[in-house]
Design an enzyme around this catalytic site. Structure first.
Site, mmCIF file in Angstrom:
data_model
loop_
_atom_site.group_PDB
_atom_site.id
_atom_site.type_symbol
_atom_site.label_atom_id
_atom_site.label_comp_id
_atom_site.label_asym_id
_atom_site.label_seq_id
_atom_site.Cartn_x
_atom_site.Cartn_y
_atom_site.Cartn_z
ATOM 1 N N SER A 202 0.913 -1.132 0.024
ATOM 2 C CA SER A 202 0.098 -0.156 -0.163
ATOM 3 C C SER A 202 0.850 1.291 0.137
ATOM 4 O O SER A 202 1.957 1.551 -0.726
ATOM 5 C CB SER A 202 -0.834 -0.191 1.094
ATOM 6 O OG SER A 202 -2.067 0.908 1.123
ATOM 7 N N ASP A 366 -9.303 -3.918 -5.581
ATOM 8 C CA ASP A 366 -9.298 -4.871 -4.394
ATOM 9 C C ASP A 366 -10.131 -4.288 -3.072
ATOM 10 O O ASP A 366 -9.830 -4.617 -1.935
ATOM 11 C CB ASP A 366 -7.559 -4.871 -3.762
ATOM 12 C CG ASP A 366 -6.782 -3.676 -3.378
ATOM 13 O OD1 ASP A 366 -7.784 -2.626 -3.279
ATOM 14 O OD2 ASP A 366 -5.661 -3.550 -3.278
ATOM 15 N N HIS A 400 -7.382 -5.765 -0.253
ATOM 16 C CA HIS A 400 -6.045 -4.857 -0.113
ATOM 17 C C HIS A 400 -5.532 -5.700 1.182
ATOM 18 O O HIS A 400 -4.432 -5.955 1.165
ATOM 19 C CB HIS A 400 -6.809 -3.549 0.361
ATOM 20 C CG HIS A 400 -5.578 -2.611 0.286
ATOM 21 N ND1 HIS A 400 -5.143 -2.155 -0.820
ATOM 22 C CD2 HIS A 400 -4.997 -2.023 1.106
ATOM 23 C CE1 HIS A 400 -4.104 -1.246 -0.527
ATOM 24 N NE2 HIS A 400 -3.960 -0.997 0.800
#
Length: 421
Positions: A202, A366, A400
């Site tokens: 991320s 995601d 995610h």
């Protein structure tokens, strides 16, 4: 048709790429790895001084003493004493110093990142945070021969801050970059001068991309074997426009007060807003009176109540970083989840941005990172003739968080790390 080669690659590696088989060959000579976590995954300690004038009554030295204490994340202390919540929220905020041209801690508050160089900062006591960061990936890497402090290291960072445009002061990010560079060099030297594999999740990918771009090319080629970047494109996300519409959650909570894209004091709140290069004038926030896109983001920020100074900081500090992301010029593998509903547009039809929840229009991704930004990453890096190697992998039905917590996804990530060896 664009996804067909990726699907075929996934099927092939499902049968022939088991991490346990690769580990037998790689364990004796693994390249060191440095893990860079996602947003809110770096724990912070704090200390208050006599200069601290709390905005929340009852906070400060009389209540918290003069020693270091865990500021983020400390759910145990909050459960024992809920009155600490406004203190922690107060002490986590940043202020912008126009004289220094940089963000600072609130006056009288000192902070430090916990356990830089190790993966200990990724481990949280709160069960709700289990495997939200990289703990599951760390355990899987240990299973194939990686060891903490020997050939596996961590680079947590203060998620409240962010890289600024070149030429502007960003002291905290500069300090992180210096420490990161020394960590990579030390990891290499401890492992027979093997170059390092950087693994990011991320927002850690954004920090690493900027770090690499600002590092000499000769250094990159000497010390970086491969970049494995999880769950990040190059275009930001419309999702991050939502929390900017309200300053606090109701009822308030510690996660609510530090949500990066909702805390208006943080330098990082602008970091992953949708990029004009990717989204252009596509409507991302829709109201009856006016639509807002990446091209007129400044107008949206004013509409939700940000000050002119904050809008100027977005335009001068954050937006140039977003617009100037470039290929890292080191071998790179990008792994992203797809097949999960992901916000493409927000509809506040009556223009009430403080409403509890807008109408959501979803696309693919995601759950946080849109497929559109991943495809933009493929174009940005794949089209650069100086990029030595690039592979993009899309894993169906992976969120995610699932990328670093679901068993199949984590094993796939580890197989790519071993393949990079």
């Amino acid at each position: 048709m664009e996804l067909l080669p990726v699907v075929l690659l996934l099927v092939t590696l499902f049968f022939v790429g088991a991490p346990s088989l690769l580990a037998q060959d790689a364990a004796s000579g693994l390249n060191p790895v440095v893990l860079v976590p996602g947003n809110t995954c770096g724990q912070l300690d704090a200390q208050v001084t006599d200069e601290y004038k709390p905005q929340a009554p009852g906070c400060g030295i009389p209540k918290q003493s003069r020693g270091w204490f865990r500021l983020w994340e400390n759910f145990t202390a909050l459960q024992e004493d809920p009155s600490l919540l406004p203190c922690y929220a107060d002490q986590l905020q940043l202020v912008y110093d126009p004289v220094a041209g940089d963000y600072r801690n609130f006056p009288g508050v000192k902070t430090r990142v916990v356990s830089f160089g190790t993966t200990q900062s990724f481990r949280f006591n709160d069960p709700a945070r289990k495997n939200v960061c990289l703990e599951g990936l760390v355990q899987e890497l240990e299973g194939v021969g990686y060891r903490e402090g020997a050939n596996m290291f961590g680079a947590p960072y203060d998620f409240r801050y962010a890289p600024a445009a070149p030429g502007l002061s960003s002291e905290v990010f500069s300090d992180f970059s210096s420490s990161f560079r020394l960590l990579v060099e030390r990891a290499s030297e401890m492992n027979g001068n093997k170059p390092v594999i950087l693994v990011t999740h991320s927002m850690g990918g954004l920090f690493t991309m900027v770090f690499l771009d600002r590092s000499p090319l000769a250094w990159r080629r000497r010390y970086v074997k491969h970049l494995v970047m999880l769950c990040l494109g190059v275009g930001g996300s419309p999702l991050n426009m939502w929390p900017l519409a309200f300053e606090t959650l109701s009822p308030p909570s510690l996660p609510g007060t530090v949500l990066t894209y909702g805390n208006r004091s943080f330098a990082s709140m602008f970091s992953l807003l949708p990029s004009p290069k990717v989204y252009g004038d596509t409507p991302l926030v829709i109201t009856q009176a006016k639509n807002y896109s990446a091209d007129n983001m400044g107008e949206y920020l004013v509409a939700v109540g940000l000050s002119e100074e904050q809008v100027a900081l977005y335009r001068t500090r954050a937006l140039p970083v977003t617009l100037n992301l470039r290929a890292p010029l080191v071998p790179m593998t990008s792994i992203n989840g797809i097949g999960v509903p992901t916000i493409d547009r927000l509809v506040f039809w009556d223009g009430n941005f403080t409403a509890a929840k807008p109408e959501l229009v979803n696309g693919d991704g995601d759950g946080q990172i849109n497929l559109q930004t991943v495809l933009a990453l493929e174009r940005l890096i794949g089209d650069d003739p100086d990029q030595p190697y690039f592979k993009s992998i899309l894993i169906p039905n992976t969120t995610h968080k699932g990328m670093i917590s679901d068993e199949f996804a984590v094993k796939r990530v580890v197989s790519e790390i071993l393949g990079a060896n």
